[in-house]
Scaffold this active site. Sequence first.
Site, PDB file in Angstrom:
ATOM      1  N   HIS A 479     -26.171 -42.710  31.221  1.00 35.16           N
ATOM      2  CA  HIS A 479     -27.629 -42.655  31.371  1.00 35.16           C
ATOM      3  C   HIS A 479     -28.013 -42.249  32.788  1.00 35.16           C
ATOM      4  O   HIS A 479     -28.797 -41.311  32.997  1.00 35.16           O
ATOM      5  CB  HIS A 479     -28.223 -44.027  31.031  1.00 35.16           C
ATOM      6  CG  HIS A 479     -29.701 -44.119  31.203  1.00 35.16           C
ATOM      7  ND1 HIS A 479     -30.589 -44.047  30.154  1.00 35.16           N
ATOM      8  CD2 HIS A 479     -30.478 -44.289  32.320  1.00 35.16           C
ATOM      9  CE1 HIS A 479     -31.826 -44.150  30.598  1.00 35.16           C
ATOM     10  NE2 HIS A 479     -31.783 -44.300  31.919  1.00 35.16           N
ATOM     11  N   GLU A 480     -27.481 -42.945  33.761  1.00 31.76           N
ATOM     12  CA  GLU A 480     -27.853 -42.650  35.146  1.00 31.76           C
ATOM     13  C   GLU A 480     -27.338 -41.286  35.585  1.00 31.76           C
ATOM     14  O   GLU A 480     -27.980 -40.604  36.392  1.00 31.76           O
ATOM     15  CB  GLU A 480     -27.346 -43.752  36.089  1.00 31.76           C
ATOM     16  CG  GLU A 480     -27.950 -45.122  35.829  1.00 31.76           C
ATOM     17  CD  GLU A 480     -29.468 -45.137  35.874  1.00 31.76           C
ATOM     18  OE1 GLU A 480     -30.076 -44.260  36.544  1.00 31.76           O
ATOM     19  OE2 GLU A 480     -30.074 -46.017  35.234  1.00 31.76           O
ATOM     20  N   HIS A 483     -29.845 -38.777  34.655  1.00 32.57           N
ATOM     21  CA  HIS A 483     -30.868 -38.672  35.703  1.00 32.57           C
ATOM     22  C   HIS A 483     -30.346 -37.838  36.875  1.00 32.57           C
ATOM     23  O   HIS A 483     -31.074 -37.005  37.442  1.00 32.57           O
ATOM     24  CB  HIS A 483     -31.237 -40.065  36.228  1.00 32.57           C
ATOM     25  CG  HIS A 483     -32.191 -40.827  35.376  1.00 32.57           C
ATOM     26  ND1 HIS A 483     -33.390 -40.306  34.936  1.00 32.57           N
ATOM     27  CD2 HIS A 483     -32.152 -42.109  34.909  1.00 32.57           C
ATOM     28  CE1 HIS A 483     -34.036 -41.230  34.225  1.00 32.57           C
ATOM     29  NE2 HIS A 483     -33.304 -42.322  34.192  1.00 32.57           N
ATOM     30  N   HIS A 486     -30.554 -34.257  36.262  1.00 32.68           N
ATOM     31  CA  HIS A 486     -31.944 -33.813  36.340  1.00 32.68           C
ATOM     32  C   HIS A 486     -32.303 -33.460  37.791  1.00 32.68           C
ATOM     33  O   HIS A 486     -33.052 -32.509  38.048  1.00 32.68           O
ATOM     34  CB  HIS A 486     -32.856 -34.928  35.816  1.00 32.68           C
ATOM     35  CG  HIS A 486     -34.213 -34.477  35.409  1.00 32.68           C
ATOM     36  ND1 HIS A 486     -35.190 -35.357  35.004  1.00 32.68           N
ATOM     37  CD2 HIS A 486     -34.790 -33.258  35.352  1.00 32.68           C
ATOM     38  CE1 HIS A 486     -36.292 -34.694  34.704  1.00 32.68           C
ATOM     39  NE2 HIS A 486     -36.072 -33.417  34.916  1.00 32.68           N
TER      40      HIS A 486
END
Length: 691
Positions: A479-480, A483, A486
Site C-alpha cells: 500500500h505505502e 503511494h 505516485h
Amino acid sequence: MADVADAGLPSLPQDNPFRDAQWSTPYGLPPFERIQAAHYMPAFEAALAAHESEIQGIAADTAPATFANTVAAMERAGQALERVAGVFYNLTGSHTNPDLQAIERAIGPKLARHGSAIYLNPQLWARISAVDAEAEGLGPEERRVLDRYRIRFRRAGAELGSDDKARIAEIAARMSELGTQFSQNLLADESSFTLPLTGEDDLAGLPPFLRAAAESAARERGLDGHVITLSRSLIEPFLVFSTRRDLREKAYAAWTRRGENGGTTDNRAIIVEMVGLRAEHARLLGFDSFAHFKLDDTMAASPDAAMELLRDVWTPARARAGEERERLQAIVQQEGHNFALQAHDWRHYTEKLRRAEHDLDESEVKAYLPLDRMIQAAFDTASRLFGLTFEELFDVPRYHPDVRVWRVGNPDGSEVGLFLGDYFARSAKRSGAWMSAFRSQERLNGTVTPVIVNVMNFAKAPAGESALLSFDDARTLFHEFGHALHGLLSDVTYPLLSGTSVSRDFVELPSQLYEHWLEQPEVLKAHARHHRTGEPMPDALLRKLLAARTFNQGFATIEYTASAIVDMTLHLSAGGESGLDVPAFEADALQRIGMPAEISMRHRTPHFAHIFSGDGYAAGYYSYLWSEVLDADAFDAFKEAGDIFDPETAKRLRTFVYGAGNLRDPRDAYTAFRGRMPSIAPLLKKRGLAA
C-alpha cells in the site's frame, strides 16, 4: 538532480546546512549528520523572510498580471522554506526528540500565519484573478494550475471581508497549535506504555517471532525480559496469540484509550476546540458544516454521497460481522468458557476460527514473508508494470541507521528518483505507516527528481534474524509503496500539481490498487519464500492463504466504516458546543448505526490522528472506501486484458494515474484510464460482501 534554482539562505551562519543553495551530498540528499536541532529555527525564520519578500514582490508588481509574472512566479517562490520544512516535518514524524517537538510547537502557528498572509493578500488575489487564460493562450497544464490557485484562494477566504479574514487567520494558527499538541500527546501515550511479561505464564501462547520482538522492544527501552508496547506490530499479534485473557484485556484497554487517559496528554478538550473551529471556518466561507466545506473540492462532492457509500457497505458488513461473532462465540463455549465474547477476544478467537475453517496458522504464513523478500516483491511488481529499476545505495546520508535507500531508474538508465525505506518501529516514531517526500518532482525549477520515503512500524527482529511480516503487514508495505510510486512517477511541470497533490478521495487509488498484486499467485510464488530455507511457499499453504482473503471481512469492514461514519457525523453535526462530550458523542453515533458491541472502531476519536493531527483526512476518512471502489474496478482492467502485467493497461495506468499528479480532474483521470466510472459491485465482491 540537476539545474535546481537557487534556494539557499546566505543570511544564515556558515555552519548551518540550510545556508547552502545546493547540498553537495550524493543525489542532493539532506546532510542529516550535519543538521542539528539548533539549526531549524534560524533556518525557518530566514526562509519565511525570504518567501515573504518573494510574495510581496509578486503582489506589488506594477506590470499587468500574467501567468508568468504571477502564477509561475508563485510556483518558483518559497523553495528554501520547502527544503527546511521538508526535512523537519519528516523527522518529527519518524525520528523525533524533545528538542524537535519544542520547535514543532513554536513553528507551527508561524507557518500557519504565513500561509494565511499569502492566501488572504488582496493584492495577490487581484493579480491571480486578473490573469487571462484565453488572451495568453495558456496550455492545459497552465490552465489547471491557474484554476487550482483560484480554488485554493477562495477556499482560504480570499473573497471575505477584512474582519472575517482576520478571524480565518486566527483559526488557522490555533488549529496548527492544536494539531501538533494532539500528535505529541498521542506519541507520549504510545511511547510511555509497556506491558511487562514476566515469566513463562505471561508468555503463554506467544510464538517465537513475537517473543523475539517483545524481547527486542524491552532491550530498546533498557529493560530486561519481554514487553508489549502499543506499536501495532506488537499489540495486534499479542491480541491474536496470547492465551492470557487478563493481559489481552489490559493491553487492549491501553491501546483503545490512547489520548483519553486524563492529565496533560488527554486529547478530548483539544478535539472539542478543533471541531468548533472547523465549523466556524466553514460557516465563514458560507458552508453548512465543515464536512460540506471539505467535500466541496473532492470526487464525492458532498457528504450525502460519501455517507451513501458508507451505508451501502455498512449493511452487508454488519450482517457478515454478526455471522462471524456467532462462530467465535461457539468456539468460546466449545472451550468450556461461559463469558460473552469481548472486543479484546475477537482477534484471539478469529485466529482459532481461521485455523479451523482454513487450516491457516498466521505464524506459519509469516515464515514465508520475510521483509526483504516483500520489499523485492514490491520492486519486482513495479519493474514488470513500469520498467523501473532499483539499485540500493549504501554510502549516502540517512537520518537513522535502519533507513535504506534505493536509486530508482527508468529502463534507459535515466534517474526517476530516490526511495527511502524506514521499516521498523521505535519509540521516537509515531505509529502507523505513511509516505512523504523530502523532495517532490517538478520541471519548472530545472529537472527536480523526487526523494520519497515510506515509513512503517514493523517489529525489528533480533540481530542476524529476518524480520517476518504478517500478510496484513505485507499488504501495508505494498500500500505505502503504491503511494511512493505516485510520488516517484510524477511527470508534471508545476510543483502545485506534483505527485500525491490530488483530491483526498483519489489519493488512495494508487496505493490501494497496488495491494492487488500482492494477492496474485504469480507474485507470491516468486517472492513468498521461507526465511531460513529459501523454499517457496507450498502450493497448499498458498491456496489456503488466498482462499482466506475474505475471511473476517465483516469485522475489518465494520471497524473501518464505523470510524469513517463517526468522522463524518462529527464534522456534520458538531460545531462549537462547549459542552461536547467526545466519548458520549462517539457512543451515540455508534449506537445509531447499530455498532456491534464486540468490535471497536479502528481509530477511536481521542487517538484518531488521521483527522486531528491535521486537516488532511478530517471529514475525509471515507476516502479509503471511495478509492477502494475505484481500485477494485481498476484492477479488473488487468484481469479483462488477461494479464495482470498487461503492457498497454500499465501504460494507461502510468499516464493517467501514477504519473499524472493533479493534471486533470480525478473523474476525468479515472475515465481516461478505464473508459468509464466504476460501480460498487467489484468492491463488495473483493470484500466478500456481495450477495
